[in-house]
Design an enzyme around this catalytic site. Structure first.
Site, short mmCIF file in Angstrom:
data_model
loop_
_atom_site.label_atom_id
_atom_site.label_comp_id
_atom_site.label_asym_id
_atom_site.label_seq_id
_atom_site.Cartn_x
_atom_site.Cartn_y
_atom_site.Cartn_z
N ARG A 1 100.31 67.25 17.12
CA ARG A 1 100.00 66.28 18.18
C ARG A 1 101.10 66.24 19.23
NH1 ARG A 1 100.74 61.50 16.20
NH2 ARG A 1 98.89 61.19 14.91
N TYR B 1 97.20 52.40 43.30
CA TYR B 1 95.91 52.98 42.87
C TYR B 1 95.14 51.91 42.08
CZ TYR B 1 93.02 56.52 40.48
OH TYR B 1 92.00 57.27 39.98
N ASP C 1 104.49 56.01 41.40
CA ASP C 1 103.34 56.91 41.28
C ASP C 1 103.49 57.93 42.41
OD1 ASP C 1 100.90 58.22 41.50
OD2 ASP C 1 99.70 56.42 41.11
N LYS D 1 95.62 65.98 40.03
CA LYS D 1 95.40 66.21 41.45
C LYS D 1 95.99 67.56 41.87
CE LYS D 1 93.27 62.34 41.35
NZ LYS D 1 93.86 61.02 41.51
C1 LIG Z 1 93.89 59.98 40.54
C2 LIG Z 1 95.10 59.13 40.61
C3 LIG Z 1 95.67 58.61 39.46
C4 LIG Z 1 95.05 58.76 38.11
O1 LIG Z 1 94.87 60.04 37.65
P1 LIG Z 1 93.75 60.34 36.54
O2 LIG Z 1 94.17 61.64 35.99
O3 LIG Z 1 92.45 60.37 37.25
O4 LIG Z 1 93.82 59.23 35.53
C5 LIG Z 1 96.83 57.86 39.59
N1 LIG Z 1 97.39 57.64 40.78
C6 LIG Z 1 96.86 58.12 41.92
C7 LIG Z 1 97.53 57.81 43.22
C8 LIG Z 1 95.69 58.87 41.87
O5 LIG Z 1 95.13 59.31 43.01
#
Ligand SMILES: *Cc1c(COP(=O)(O)O)cnc(C)c1O
Length: 389
Positions: A51, A104, A177, A202
């Protein structure tokens, strides 16, 4: 040996070293075989269970640590899991966090629905507030400030390095973030921020087909807390997904350069269109936040916003529905262009701001920007037919 036994004990992992490929092997395994009885109970010196990740996950962690300038990087099954996981790893009941109001939206849901339930206070601060005001507003219980810069809908830049420096003086942790910067055009740890969080889903993945998140830190105590947090929550990512992320990393700089340049071309063109009130793109000279971007970032990505002149919702929908090369969808960071209207999501915010018209968000993919501009022009024509003259 009977056939039953033979089938269980043949076709196993090779005893000889594997042939060398340029990438790591994709090992699949929950069971990890230990060399002797003593090693079974020595998980400080031995990986005892799959894991915690095998070759591909370890290679991805190494590469991300190099990219972020981190001492340790933890992996999570999604970007949201990385942010929620990092928060759960360092917060406890009685603490308070300050969260930027432009965060977000699913993070706000986590803060309001989960953190509050476990006795962590949550307050949202204005992304336009000065760093002195943000940190000055912290109380004795404030343990962490969670930033997102630029905000991924409305693109406010915060002076994250300054917030981090002021917070450090008061022994308050900072996290960001950094999905927009992708750990590449902006490196939070080099700017004194304690926790660099991103949705690898992303730009690192880059192909809109894998979920993953990462949390990177330099302070060994934070690195330890992140690792313990992942173990405590029982999260794991697969070798295949880690391999896909590693593949994405190889071309991240090349893709980012193209996304960034094309987005600026489109943003510049949009600024000159009569239907457009303003363009929100920190890398665009004259746009809000440009000075901070120019100071701290070595590039831009494909995601930015623009404001249409006021018009009925039908005109906004006509714009979106006329687009052909832009898909209508929420994600970003992939090879393809996307568009959304931000207004429905903005309603969740404490401090609603009037942008002077409907706020739209574009993700500029790897297509030829001239084709994207033609598509946007057709969309704006459809909009103009329904907008007040
Ligand atoms: C998409 C996104 C997330 C979350 O990512 P996931 O993999 O979809 O959970 C977090 N912060 C921002 C700014 C995002 O665009």
């Amino acid at each position: 040996m009977s056939d039953e036994t033979r089938l269980i004990h043949t076709g196993k992992a090779p005893a000889a070293p594997l042939a060398r490929t340029v990438g790591p092997p994709i090992q699949k395994g929950s069971t990890v075989l230990l060399p002797n009885a003593e090693a079974l109970y020595d998980d400080e010196n031995h990986l005892t269970y799959g894991r915690s990740g095998l070759a591909a996950q370890a290679a991805l962690q190494d590469a991300l640590a190099a990219l972020e300038g981190a001492v340790g990087v933890s992996l999570y099954p999604s970007g949201i899991a990385a942010i929620s996981g990092a928060l759960l790893a360092v917060l406890e009941a009685g603490d308070e966090i300050l969260v930027v109001d432009s965060c977000y939206k699913p993070i706000r849901r986590f803060c309001d629905n989960v953190l509050k339930r476990f006795g962590v206070g949550v307050r949202y601060y204005d992304p336009a507030a000065a760093p002195e005001a943000v940190v000055g507003d912290a109380g004795p219980a404030t343990r962490l400030i969670l930033m997102e810069s630029p905000g991924s809908l409305s693109f406010e830049m915060q002076d994250a390095p300054r917030i981090a420096a002021l917070a450090r003086e008061r022994r308050i942790l900072t996290a960001i973030d950094n999905t927009w910067g992708a750990g590449f055009t902006f490196r939070p740890l080099e700017h004194g921020i304690d926790l660099s969080l991103q949705a690898l889903t992303k730009y690192v993945g880059g192909h809109s087909d894998v979920f993953m998140g990462s949390a990177a830190a330099r302070d060994p105590r934070l690195v330890r807390a992140l690792v313990d947090g992942v173990n405590n929550m029982g999260w794991a990512v697969s070798g295949e997904d880690a391999y896909a992320m590693l593949r994405g990393l190889r071309t991240l700089p090349t893709r980012m350069a193209r996304h960034g340049a094309s987005a600026l071309t489109v943003a510049d063109w949009l600024k000159a269109q009569p239907e457009v009130a303003s363009v929100l793109h920190p890398a665009l000279p004259g746009a809000p936040g440009h000075a901070l971007w120019a100071r701290d970032y070595k590039g831009a990505c494909g995601l930015f916003g623009f404001v249409l002149k006021p018009a009925p919702e039908a005109a906004v929908n006509a714009f979106l529905d006329t687009l052909d090369l832009f898909g209508l969808g929420f994600s970003w960071g992939g090879f393809e262009s996307l568009a959304i209207s931000c207004d429905p999501q903005l309603r969740a915010r404490r401090r609603r701001k009037d942008y002077g018209g409907p706020l739209m968000r574009l993700h500029i993919g790897l297509e030829d920007p001239a084709d994207l501009i033609a598509d946007l022009r057709a969309g704006l024509d459809a909009y103009a037919r329904l907008a007040p003259a």
